[in-house]
Design a protein around this motif. Structure first.
Motif, PDB file in Angstrom:
ATOM      1  N   GLN A   1       0.638  -1.117   0.176  1.00 23.56           N
ATOM      2  CA  GLN A   1       0.194  -0.108  -0.033  1.00 23.56           C
ATOM      3  C   GLN A   1       0.896   1.152   0.004  1.00 23.56           C
ATOM      4  OE1 GLN A   1      -3.393   0.230  -0.164  1.00 23.56           O
ATOM      5  NE2 GLN A   1      -3.165  -1.797  -0.731  1.00 23.56           N
ATOM      6  N   ALA A   2       0.613   2.191  -0.939  1.00 24.14           N
ATOM      7  CA  ALA A   2       1.348   3.242  -1.014  1.00 24.14           C
ATOM      8  C   ALA A   2       1.235   4.172   0.091  1.00 24.14           C
ATOM      9  CB  ALA A   2       1.057   4.152  -2.195  1.00 24.14           C
ATOM     10  N   GLY A   3       2.017   5.009   0.801  1.00 17.30           N
ATOM     11  CA  GLY A   3       1.735   5.714   1.864  1.00 17.30           C
ATOM     12  C   GLY A   3       2.193   4.928   3.213  1.00 17.30           C
ATOM     13  N   ASP A   4       1.921   3.640   3.068  1.00 19.77           N
ATOM     14  CA  ASP A   4       2.369   2.855   4.518  1.00 19.77           C
ATOM     15  C   ASP A   4       3.730   2.942   4.661  1.00 19.77           C
ATOM     16  OD1 ASP A   4       1.968  -0.563   5.370  1.00 19.77           O
ATOM     17  OD2 ASP A   4       2.841   1.416   6.297  1.00 19.77           O
ATOM     18  N   PRO A   5       4.140   3.748   5.779  1.00 21.04           N
ATOM     19  CA  PRO A   5       5.443   3.943   6.106  1.00 21.04           C
ATOM     20  C   PRO A   5       6.432   2.745   6.154  1.00 21.04           C
ATOM     21  CG  PRO A   5       4.172   5.337   7.635  1.00 21.04           C
ATOM     22  CD  PRO A   5       3.315   4.579   6.772  1.00 21.04           C
ATOM     23  N   ALA A   6       5.733   1.632   6.366  1.00 24.63           N
ATOM     24  CA  ALA A   6       6.575   0.641   6.638  1.00 24.63           C
ATOM     25  C   ALA A   6       6.455  -0.652   5.488  1.00 24.63           C
ATOM     26  CB  ALA A   6       5.992  -0.083   7.950  1.00 24.63           C
TER      27      ALA A   6
ATOM     28  N   GLY B   1      -2.129   6.674  -8.765  1.00 26.06           N
ATOM     29  CA  GLY B   1      -2.336   8.203  -9.358  1.00 26.06           C
ATOM     30  C   GLY B   1      -1.670   9.171  -8.398  1.00 26.06           C
ATOM     31  N   VAL B   2      -1.552  10.366  -8.961  1.00 20.28           N
ATOM     32  CA  VAL B   2      -1.215  11.681  -8.093  1.00 20.28           C
ATOM     33  C   VAL B   2      -2.429  11.776  -7.029  1.00 20.28           C
ATOM     34  CG1 VAL B   2      -0.534  13.857  -8.079  1.00 20.28           C
ATOM     35  CG2 VAL B   2       0.225  12.494 -10.124  1.00 20.28           C
ATOM     36  N   GLY B   3      -1.965  11.827  -5.701  1.00 20.81           N
ATOM     37  CA  GLY B   3      -2.783  12.206  -4.743  1.00 20.81           C
ATOM     38  C   GLY B   3      -3.928  11.163  -4.517  1.00 20.81           C
ATOM     39  N   GLU B   4      -3.875   9.838  -5.117  1.00 26.57           N
ATOM     40  CA  GLU B   4      -4.797   8.890  -5.004  1.00 26.57           C
ATOM     41  C   GLU B   4      -4.268   7.572  -4.184  1.00 26.57           C
ATOM     42  OE1 GLU B   4      -7.227  10.027  -9.017  1.00 26.57           O
ATOM     43  OE2 GLU B   4      -6.505   8.250  -8.618  1.00 26.57           O
ATOM     44  N   GLU B   5      -5.184   7.103  -3.413  1.00 25.72           N
ATOM     45  CA  GLU B   5      -4.799   5.724  -2.973  1.00 25.72           C
ATOM     46  C   GLU B   5      -4.674   4.768  -3.989  1.00 25.72           C
ATOM     47  OE1 GLU B   5      -3.436   6.549   0.277  1.00 25.72           O
ATOM     48  OE2 GLU B   5      -4.236   4.296   0.386  1.00 25.72           O
TER      49      GLU B   5
ATOM     50  N   ASP C   1       4.274  15.349   9.690  1.00 25.46           N
ATOM     51  CA  ASP C   1       2.962  15.858  10.188  1.00 25.46           C
ATOM     52  C   ASP C   1       2.279  16.122   8.904  1.00 25.46           C
ATOM     53  OD1 ASP C   1       0.946  16.613  11.836  1.00 25.46           O
ATOM     54  OD2 ASP C   1       1.744  18.389  12.493  1.00 25.46           O
ATOM     55  N   PRO C   2       1.715  15.109   8.053  1.00 28.72           N
ATOM     56  CA  PRO C   2       1.316  15.607   6.640  1.00 28.72           C
ATOM     57  C   PRO C   2       0.129  15.976   6.809  1.00 28.72           C
ATOM     58  CG  PRO C   2       1.642  13.066   7.052  1.00 28.72           C
ATOM     59  CD  PRO C   2       2.250  13.753   8.066  1.00 28.72           C
ATOM     60  N   TYR C   3      -0.836  15.428   7.532  1.00 27.49           N
ATOM     61  CA  TYR C   3      -2.150  16.096   7.545  1.00 27.49           C
ATOM     62  C   TYR C   3      -2.334  17.592   7.931  1.00 27.49           C
ATOM     63  CZ  TYR C   3      -3.679  10.973   7.656  1.00 27.49           C
ATOM     64  OH  TYR C   3      -3.927   9.676   7.148  1.00 27.49           O
TER      65      TYR C   3
ATOM     66  N   LEU D   1       2.404  11.989   1.885  1.00 31.75           N
ATOM     67  CA  LEU D   1       1.203  12.915   1.514  1.00 31.75           C
ATOM     68  C   LEU D   1       0.202  12.257   0.809  1.00 31.75           C
ATOM     69  CD1 LEU D   1       3.598  15.904   0.862  1.00 31.75           C
ATOM     70  CD2 LEU D   1       1.835  16.018   2.619  1.00 31.75           C
ATOM     71  N   GLU D   2       0.719  11.189  -0.255  1.00 32.95           N
ATOM     72  CA  GLU D   2      -0.299  10.547  -0.919  1.00 32.95           C
ATOM     73  C   GLU D   2      -1.167   9.879   0.088  1.00 32.95           C
ATOM     74  OE1 GLU D   2       1.821   9.670  -5.217  1.00 32.95           O
ATOM     75  OE2 GLU D   2       2.070   8.264  -3.549  1.00 32.95           O
ATOM     76  N   HIS D   3      -0.465   9.179   0.972  1.00 33.08           N
ATOM     77  CA  HIS D   3      -1.479   8.528   1.816  1.00 33.08           C
ATOM     78  C   HIS D   3      -2.596   9.564   2.766  1.00 33.08           C
ATOM     79  CE1 HIS D   3      -2.717   5.251   4.740  1.00 33.08           C
ATOM     80  NE2 HIS D   3      -2.222   6.202   6.023  1.00 33.08           N
ATOM     81  N   ALA D   4      -1.977  10.511   3.067  1.00 31.88           N
ATOM     82  CA  ALA D   4      -2.747  11.533   3.828  1.00 31.88           C
ATOM     83  C   ALA D   4      -3.843  11.989   3.176  1.00 31.88           C
ATOM     84  CB  ALA D   4      -1.857  12.436   4.364  1.00 31.88           C
ATOM     85  N   ILE D   5      -3.672  12.413   1.919  1.00 31.71           N
ATOM     86  CA  ILE D   5      -4.541  12.823   0.948  1.00 31.71           C
ATOM     87  C   ILE D   5      -5.832  11.945   0.719  1.00 31.71           C
ATOM     88  CG2 ILE D   5      -5.060  13.850  -1.361  1.00 31.71           C
ATOM     89  CD1 ILE D   5      -2.253  14.994  -1.245  1.00 31.71           C
TER      90      ILE D   5
END
Length: 661
Positions: free
Chosen positions: A172-177, A202-206, A350-352, A385-389
């Protein structure tokens, strides 16, 4: 418009990368197979030209999949977007992270800029060359090259490994691990080492399940020649360890404002963010209304934190008042000033908060779409940021009806590709629009005609995050911190020969001496020689000038600048001529070449510094006089701030530090 396409054809991989971004071609004029109907009439041209802003993402798509941009791939992208191939080539060759000549899928970037220069970058490059061969020459499926600042100054010397063309996987994109099982990562060979972790979707998408991976990256910092060689030639799996604690020595202490959640709150957990005050500011913004939000920002005295120090409330008010129906918001996250890494730490930790702050800014200026222009060398920030968005969009905090208030706002991430000049606000517009990232002449100003010719507000990450405490506690409480002319707190990027490098937060008015005391000063037994404030575009102060107040007005009175918050510490072991030469090399490389004073002046400045690098006194006097003449012309006649400030640090070294005497 002259569209002279070549007969070069893209490979299946290149075509698939472009089609995954733009969708399949609809007809022969759109890059598909020609039919009899296509020979009788042309259609779809206006729609294709309206999507020219997809040129940079399309170049990234191919570069991420293949590792370089072939003639066939570039031609296919230009056909799909109806961009003249000559213009497409001009854009592709503008950015340092792209290559139009064949190269291996693995590219290693070794930072040679100011902070890394003071921490052994030269020795690192010698060690890497002995193991991987000369720079620019492929060996064992990898090529390495020197790089300007990677924004990892607190962990210098730093290196960034990029691998293109990875297979599909379930991570999963955005998962730090998350590490792709088919994507080999580096083993933990030192503090701050990160694995090769793929960015997808995609840009900004899960990303959807099974979406193709774009590429993988590994940060090696602090880097050693042994670790770099092992990571590039025989990588092994490793966990993705958080680095916020090392980047923020103050993490978890009382009194922090912008850094209060970094290293404390899980950056991937929206609920954790909300439990620690998240989205309280946005709710108050909706209660106040756009005009009152702008009034709060004005009353708080917030000014831009990127170096220009322009009042943020005035910029927002001017944008909001424009009669055009469409307004845009742009977050400038392309911090490329050597020695600057504060925005990276905020986005990673602190991306959110940035998502919330951009939503408030969009609401205030009447923008329903925000672009987050992120520098290409920040892979961890991109993933988070992708994950947060994606999480914010899924919870109704972005989209057609934010928090049920009837306000529509969404954010799209656009990745830069290695161009310092794109930190200039109008160069960002050209880059997003699919053109070379060259600054525009002003007026008209961005608040009148900015992105896509519409009124646009541009703020950097730190500036936007200051809006949250303003709305949470009120303008009066915010303005009570700092000084009358410089309100609030400021983030400082401390690096170089100092014991505890990192991002520090202090109220405006604290002195440089107090900041260096927090950072532990220079190593024991060494003497502080100078401090560079503001980065390559800033100025030096001597070791006996540490009582300068760190405010915009205080540094101006002292004949220097606060800039973006760079504080580069130099002790007596650092060769000042080499530092000045590196600054000159940086500006020579990063000049966009649009205007003669900067294009020629940065080259002449570097040539003069080469000549006097080993000379002092009368032998250097003629070249010092030439430097003054060239610097004055660049300052007076260059189009943008790059040329106007390219002489600052050299001038201050000559006048304040007595360089070359």
């Amino acid at each position: 418009m002259d569209l002279r396409f070549t007969d070069a054809e893209p490979t299946d991989e290149e075509r698939a990368a472009v089609d995954a971004l733009l969708g399949p071609p609809l007809n022969g004029w759109d890059g598909g197979e020609r039919t009899d109907a296509d020979l009788r009439w042309a259609h779809g041209g206006h729609e294709a030209r309206d999507h020219r802003d997809q040129l940079l993402p399309a170049l990234h798509a191919v570069n991420d999949r293949v590792g370089w941009l072939s003639e066939g791939a570039l031609d296919y992208i230009c056909r799909r977007l109806l961009v003249p191939p000559a213009e497409g080539y001009g854009v592709a060759t503008f950015y340092a992270m792209f290559s139009v000549t064949p190269r291996p899928a693995r590219v290693l970037h070794i930072c040679t800029d100011l902070a890394c220069e003071t921490r052994g970058a030269a020795a690192l490059m010698v060690g890497v060359e002995s193991r991987l061969g000369p720079a620019g020459q492929a060996r064992d499926g990898v090529v390495w090259q020197s790089s300007p600042c990677l924004g990892l100054c607190e962990r210098a010397p730093a290196a960034l490994l990029i691998q293109a063309g990875l297979p599909t996987g379930p991570a999963q994109a955005g998962d730090p691990a998350a590490a792709h099982p088919a994507c080999p990562a580096i083993e933990d060979r030192g503090p701050g080492a990160e694995p090769l972790v793929s960015g997808r979707g995609g840009v900004g998408e899960e990303p959807a399940a099974g979406a193709p991976d774009r590429h993988a990256t590994a940060v090696l910092a602090p880097a050693t020649a042994e670790a770099v060689a092992a990571a590039t030639l025989a990588p092994e799996a490793a966990p993705d360890e958080p680095v916020e604690a090392s980047a923020v020595p103050q993490a978890g202490t009382d009194g922090l404002v912008l850094l209060r959640r970094v290293g404390v709150v899980d950056p991937a957990d929206l609920d954790d963010y909300r439990a620690n005050g998240g989205y309280a500011a946005l709710r108050r913004a909706f209660a106040l209304g756009p005009a009152a939000v702008i009034r709060e920002v004005l009353d708080a005295g917030l000014v831009g934190r990127g170096g220009a120090a322009f009042p943020t409330g005035r910029k927002w008010d001017a944008t909001a008042r424009q009669p055009e129906r469409t307004h845009y918001l742009v977050c400038n996250a392309d911090e490329s000033e050597p020695g600057t890494f504060k925005d990276r730490v905020l986005m990673e930790g602190d991306p959110y908060a940035l998502v919330e702050a951009m939503t408030i800014a969009g609401y205030a200026v009447g923008a329903h779409r925000g672009f987050l222009y992120l520098r290409g060398e920040y892979p961890r920030a991109l993933r988070r940021l992708e994950h947060a968005i994606g999480q914010a969009r899924g919870r109704g905090l972005l989209g057609p009806d934010v928090l049920g208030q009837g306000f529509a706002f969404d954010i799209e991430i656009r990745r830069g590709a290695g161009a310092y000049i794109c930190g200039e606000e109008t160069a960002i517009f050209n880059s997003i629009e699919g053109r070379r990232g060259e600054p525009r002449s002003k007026p008209p100003f961005p608040v009148e005609k900015g992105l896509f010719g519409k009124p646009t507000a541009v703020n950097n990450v730190e500036t936007l995050l200051n809006v949250l405490p303003i709305l949470e506690h009120g303008a009066a409480a915010y303005a009570a911190t700092g000084t009358a002319a410089s309100t609030g707190t400021k983030l400082f990027c401390v690096s170089g020969t100092v014991r505890r490098p990192g991002v520090y937060e202090l109220p405006f008015g604290a002195t440089l001496r107090e900041l260096l005391a927090l950072a532990g000063g220079v190593p024991e037994g060494r003497t502080l020689r100078a401090v560079l404030l503001g980065g390559a575009a800033g100025g030096f102060v001597r070791g006996d000038e540490l009582d300068i107040p760190l405010t915009f007005e205080g540094t101006r009175a002292a004949g220097t600048t606060l800039g973006s918050g760079v504080v580069l510490v130099l002790d007596e072991t650092v060769g000042l001529p080499r530092v000045l030469l590196r600054i000159a090399e940086f500006f020579r490389d990063e000049s966009c070449g649009q205007c003669v004073p900067c294009r020629v002046g940065t080259v002449r400045q570097e040539e003069a510094l080469h000549r006097i690098a080993d000379r002092v006194g009368a032998e250097a006097a003629a070249d010092v006089a030439l430097l003054r003449d060239v610097g004055g012309v660049m300052r007076d006649a260059s189009i943008c701030g790059l040329g106007q400030t390219a002489w600052n640090a050299v001038e201050s070294a000559i006048d304040r530090l007595g360089a070359f005497e």
